[in-house]
Each structure stands twice: as C-alpha cells, then as structure tokens.
Write a protein that holds these residues in place. Sequence first.
Motif, PDB file in Angstrom:
ATOM      1  N   GLU A  88      -4.620   9.458   5.978  1.00  0.00           N
ATOM      2  CA  GLU A  88      -3.344   9.214   6.643  1.00  0.00           C
ATOM      3  C   GLU A  88      -2.619   8.006   6.055  1.00  0.00           C
ATOM      4  O   GLU A  88      -1.442   7.806   6.325  1.00  0.00           O
ATOM      5  CB  GLU A  88      -3.551   9.029   8.156  1.00  0.00           C
ATOM      6  CG  GLU A  88      -4.122   7.681   8.595  1.00  0.00           C
ATOM      7  CD  GLU A  88      -5.638   7.599   8.416  1.00  0.00           C
ATOM      8  OE1 GLU A  88      -6.209   6.537   8.709  1.00  0.00           O
ATOM      9  OE2 GLU A  88      -6.240   8.601   7.977  1.00  0.00           O
ATOM     10  N   GLU A  89      -3.299   7.178   5.251  1.00  0.00           N
ATOM     11  CA  GLU A  89      -2.657   6.056   4.576  1.00  0.00           C
ATOM     12  C   GLU A  89      -2.782   6.250   3.069  1.00  0.00           C
ATOM     13  O   GLU A  89      -3.340   5.430   2.360  1.00  0.00           O
ATOM     14  CB  GLU A  89      -3.287   4.736   5.007  1.00  0.00           C
ATOM     15  CG  GLU A  89      -2.965   4.360   6.439  1.00  0.00           C
ATOM     16  CD  GLU A  89      -3.454   2.968   6.792  1.00  0.00           C
ATOM     17  OE1 GLU A  89      -3.947   2.276   5.891  1.00  0.00           O
ATOM     18  OE2 GLU A  89      -3.329   2.588   7.955  1.00  0.00           O
ATOM     19  N   ASN A  90      -2.269   7.351   2.579  1.00  0.00           N
ATOM     20  CA  ASN A  90      -2.336   7.646   1.154  1.00  0.00           C
ATOM     21  C   ASN A  90      -1.724   6.518   0.332  1.00  0.00           C
ATOM     22  O   ASN A  90      -0.768   5.881   0.757  1.00  0.00           O
ATOM     23  CB  ASN A  90      -1.557   8.927   0.846  1.00  0.00           C
ATOM     24  CG  ASN A  90      -2.273  10.163   1.353  1.00  0.00           C
ATOM     25  OD1 ASN A  90      -3.490  10.225   1.356  1.00  0.00           O
ATOM     26  ND2 ASN A  90      -1.510  11.156   1.793  1.00  0.00           N
ATOM     27  N   TYR A  91      -2.248   6.310  -0.856  1.00  0.00           N
ATOM     28  CA  TYR A  91      -1.629   5.377  -1.776  1.00  0.00           C
ATOM     29  C   TYR A  91      -2.140   5.652  -3.180  1.00  0.00           C
ATOM     30  O   TYR A  91      -3.156   6.308  -3.385  1.00  0.00           O
ATOM     31  CB  TYR A  91      -1.914   3.928  -1.382  1.00  0.00           C
ATOM     32  CG  TYR A  91      -3.310   3.435  -1.715  1.00  0.00           C
ATOM     33  CD1 TYR A  91      -3.505   2.560  -2.784  1.00  0.00           C
ATOM     34  CD2 TYR A  91      -4.419   3.831  -0.982  1.00  0.00           C
ATOM     35  CE1 TYR A  91      -4.779   2.103  -3.090  1.00  0.00           C
ATOM     36  CE2 TYR A  91      -5.683   3.376  -1.283  1.00  0.00           C
ATOM     37  CZ  TYR A  91      -5.857   2.510  -2.344  1.00  0.00           C
ATOM     38  OH  TYR A  91      -7.111   2.065  -2.653  1.00  0.00           O
ATOM     39  N   MET A  92      -1.380   5.175  -4.156  1.00  0.00           N
ATOM     40  CA  MET A  92      -1.792   5.244  -5.548  1.00  0.00           C
ATOM     41  C   MET A  92      -1.654   3.850  -6.139  1.00  0.00           C
ATOM     42  O   MET A  92      -0.922   3.003  -5.624  1.00  0.00           O
ATOM     43  CB  MET A  92      -0.914   6.229  -6.324  1.00  0.00           C
ATOM     44  CG  MET A  92      -1.005   7.656  -5.815  1.00  0.00           C
ATOM     45  SD  MET A  92       0.009   8.797  -6.792  1.00  0.00           S
ATOM     46  CE  MET A  92       1.652   8.342  -6.255  1.00  0.00           C
ATOM     47  N   HIS A  93      -2.375   3.615  -7.233  1.00  0.00           N
ATOM     48  CA  HIS A  93      -2.252   2.332  -7.920  1.00  0.00           C
ATOM     49  C   HIS A  93      -2.592   2.536  -9.384  1.00  0.00           C
ATOM     50  O   HIS A  93      -3.223   3.514  -9.777  1.00  0.00           O
ATOM     51  CB  HIS A  93      -3.146   1.270  -7.285  1.00  0.00           C
ATOM     52  CG  HIS A  93      -4.581   1.671  -7.115  1.00  0.00           C
ATOM     53  ND1 HIS A  93      -5.486   0.939  -6.411  1.00  0.00           N
ATOM     54  CD2 HIS A  93      -5.289   2.747  -7.574  1.00  0.00           C
ATOM     55  CE1 HIS A  93      -6.668   1.529  -6.421  1.00  0.00           C
ATOM     56  NE2 HIS A  93      -6.565   2.635  -7.133  1.00  0.00           N
ATOM     57  N   ASN A  94      -2.156   1.582 -10.207  1.00  0.00           N
ATOM     58  CA  ASN A  94      -2.393   1.693 -11.630  1.00  0.00           C
ATOM     59  C   ASN A  94      -2.276   0.310 -12.262  1.00  0.00           C
ATOM     60  O   ASN A  94      -1.567  -0.558 -11.747  1.00  0.00           O
ATOM     61  CB  ASN A  94      -1.383   2.642 -12.285  1.00  0.00           C
ATOM     62  CG  ASN A  94      -1.976   3.416 -13.440  1.00  0.00           C
ATOM     63  OD1 ASN A  94      -3.088   3.923 -13.339  1.00  0.00           O
ATOM     64  ND2 ASN A  94      -1.253   3.509 -14.530  1.00  0.00           N
ATOM     65  N   ILE A  95      -2.970   0.123 -13.381  1.00  0.00           N
ATOM     66  CA  ILE A  95      -2.911  -1.141 -14.097  1.00  0.00           C
ATOM     67  C   ILE A  95      -2.603  -0.862 -15.558  1.00  0.00           C
ATOM     68  O   ILE A  95      -3.022   0.153 -16.110  1.00  0.00           O
ATOM     69  CB  ILE A  95      -4.240  -1.928 -13.952  1.00  0.00           C
ATOM     70  CG1 ILE A  95      -4.037  -3.398 -14.286  1.00  0.00           C
ATOM     71  CG2 ILE A  95      -5.365  -1.317 -14.776  1.00  0.00           C
ATOM     72  CD1 ILE A  95      -5.149  -4.306 -13.801  1.00  0.00           C
ATOM     73  N   HIS A  96      -1.809  -1.731 -16.168  1.00  0.00           N
ATOM     74  CA  HIS A  96      -1.467  -1.619 -17.584  1.00  0.00           C
ATOM     75  C   HIS A  96      -1.868  -2.919 -18.275  1.00  0.00           C
ATOM     76  O   HIS A  96      -1.440  -4.005 -17.856  1.00  0.00           O
ATOM     77  CB  HIS A  96       0.030  -1.374 -17.767  1.00  0.00           C
ATOM     78  CG  HIS A  96       0.478  -0.037 -17.258  1.00  0.00           C
ATOM     79  ND1 HIS A  96       0.562   1.083 -18.049  1.00  0.00           N
ATOM     80  CD2 HIS A  96       0.838   0.361 -16.012  1.00  0.00           C
ATOM     81  CE1 HIS A  96       0.964   2.109 -17.336  1.00  0.00           C
ATOM     82  NE2 HIS A  96       1.145   1.702 -16.087  1.00  0.00           N
ATOM     83  N   VAL A  97      -2.671  -2.812 -19.317  1.00  0.00           N
ATOM     84  CA  VAL A  97      -3.156  -3.979 -20.044  1.00  0.00           C
ATOM     85  C   VAL A  97      -2.767  -3.835 -21.510  1.00  0.00           C
ATOM     86  O   VAL A  97      -3.143  -2.858 -22.169  1.00  0.00           O
ATOM     87  CB  VAL A  97      -4.692  -4.115 -19.925  1.00  0.00           C
ATOM     88  CG1 VAL A  97      -5.156  -5.387 -20.626  1.00  0.00           C
ATOM     89  CG2 VAL A  97      -5.120  -4.133 -18.461  1.00  0.00           C
ATOM     90  N   LEU A  98      -2.010  -4.791 -22.030  1.00  0.00           N
ATOM     91  CA  LEU A  98      -1.630  -4.779 -23.435  1.00  0.00           C
ATOM     92  C   LEU A  98      -2.837  -5.124 -24.301  1.00  0.00           C
ATOM     93  O   LEU A  98      -3.765  -5.805 -23.858  1.00  0.00           O
ATOM     94  CB  LEU A  98      -0.502  -5.774 -23.692  1.00  0.00           C
ATOM     95  CG  LEU A  98       0.848  -5.476 -23.019  1.00  0.00           C
ATOM     96  CD1 LEU A  98       1.815  -6.630 -23.257  1.00  0.00           C
ATOM     97  CD2 LEU A  98       1.444  -4.177 -23.530  1.00  0.00           C
TER      98      LEU A  98
END
Length: 253
Positions: A104-114
Amino acid sequence: MKALYDFYPKFGDTTSATFIYSGSSPTYFTKDNLFYKEPARSFKTSGTSSFSITLDLKTIKEIDTVFLNRINFPNYTLQYSTDNSTWKAFGSINGLKIDELGDEENYMHNIHVLSGSQMMRYIKLTVPANIALFESSYYKIGNFVAGKSVDILDPKNGFRVQYIPTMNVNTFKSGYIEREKLGRTRRSFSGDFDKLNTEVLAKFRLTYRPFIIYFTHTGKSTDCYLVMNTTEMSQTFDFAKVKSMNFTMEELV
C-alpha cells in the motif's frame, strides 16, 4: 559496498542547496519537501505532464553520485552543468520497476554513480509525460540528493537483511517524548563490517544521520537504501588505523 556521504541538500537545512522548479505543486507537497527525509513530505507535481526539476548546489562541487528515492515515474534523464546552460549526461533510466516490497506504500528508487567524480553546480532531472506506476494522478519524489560515495568493505559472513513491513520508526527528543515519525521500516540490516579505515568510517558514520548505502556487489542500482542507525556500534581497533564493528540499521521509506 559504498556509502554516500557529504550529500546535498542536507536534510532539514533549506539553506544548503536550492531546487529550481517552474511547474505547479499541491499546496502541501512543494519542492521544499525535498529538504526533509520524512516520507510524508514528498514533492509532487500537478499531473503527469513532462517536467524538470534542478538541484542547485549554490557553488561548484565535486560530485559522483545522485540518489533518487520514493519516486513513481519509470523513465527519466539526469544531466549536470557548471553554468545551468551547457549540460552533460549524468544518467538515465527506462522502465524502472516498483520496488520488490511494493504494497500500500509502493515506491521506487535508483542510484547513479559516475565512473569518476566531476565538478558541477546544477543537476537536472527531466521526466517525460507518461503513466505513473502508482498514484497515477501525479509524479512524486521523496529524496533527491547528490554527493560523493566511498567504498567500504563488504560485510563479513553473518550480515543479514530482515524484512519488517509493519514496524514504525520513531526518534525521541528526551526519554519518551516522540519528536518525529520517520516512516515505516522495510528492511533491518545487521552484521559486521571488517577493517574499516578510520577516515572512511568518519565520512559515512559521522557526516550524516541517516545516511545512504549502496550494495555494489549485486549490480543493481535499486539496491540502495536511506538508512538510520538503530543501535550503538560495537567497535574494535587494529593498530589504531582500522576498525571492525557491528551495527544495526533500518531503512527509511
């Protein structure tokens, strides 16, 4: 495994950076919510048309990592600039999925590393018009931070992740008085980290609380977590230069 340290904006400090956004937002979900870690303080757009929001670090800084947390759009691009005019690619994503713990508390996340740190002042997130994967009437962002990441040794055998989907995380001002509810914890992390250089430890342990960890050995950009220590660390020293320690963290979502 990496930890993101010295990141901006600093949680709760609206003078540490600036967000530039020309669109409209619901009254209680403005871009200023991006300065806070509480899940209820998400930034939201009015609708799901294409939009851009830019993190202005105020001065040119050395940056190698951007972390986006609690977002609900599957596609986006990140760019960086020193002058808010000439842009270079930081990263992009197509088809980001809902986190595996979605409920019921859906979420997405992502990280970008150079591959190496770059000098920049502006970091622009651009999201195309699309269908949000949940909460379909608007786009949202919980945390948008940029900083530097540092390698820390992978945990020794015994490190584990526990799933506790219903526990509330609270902080307390004095004794028993609740100060703020940070959200629900999705994962509890515990285990031993072996032979941490004291300089590295100071970066991710003392700079921020909470901080962000990233499991590089999995190869997944979604294996990154905004976490908070929940117990004091047990530390041992080896020639006063490295430490072994165990501690428990809980993810904040």
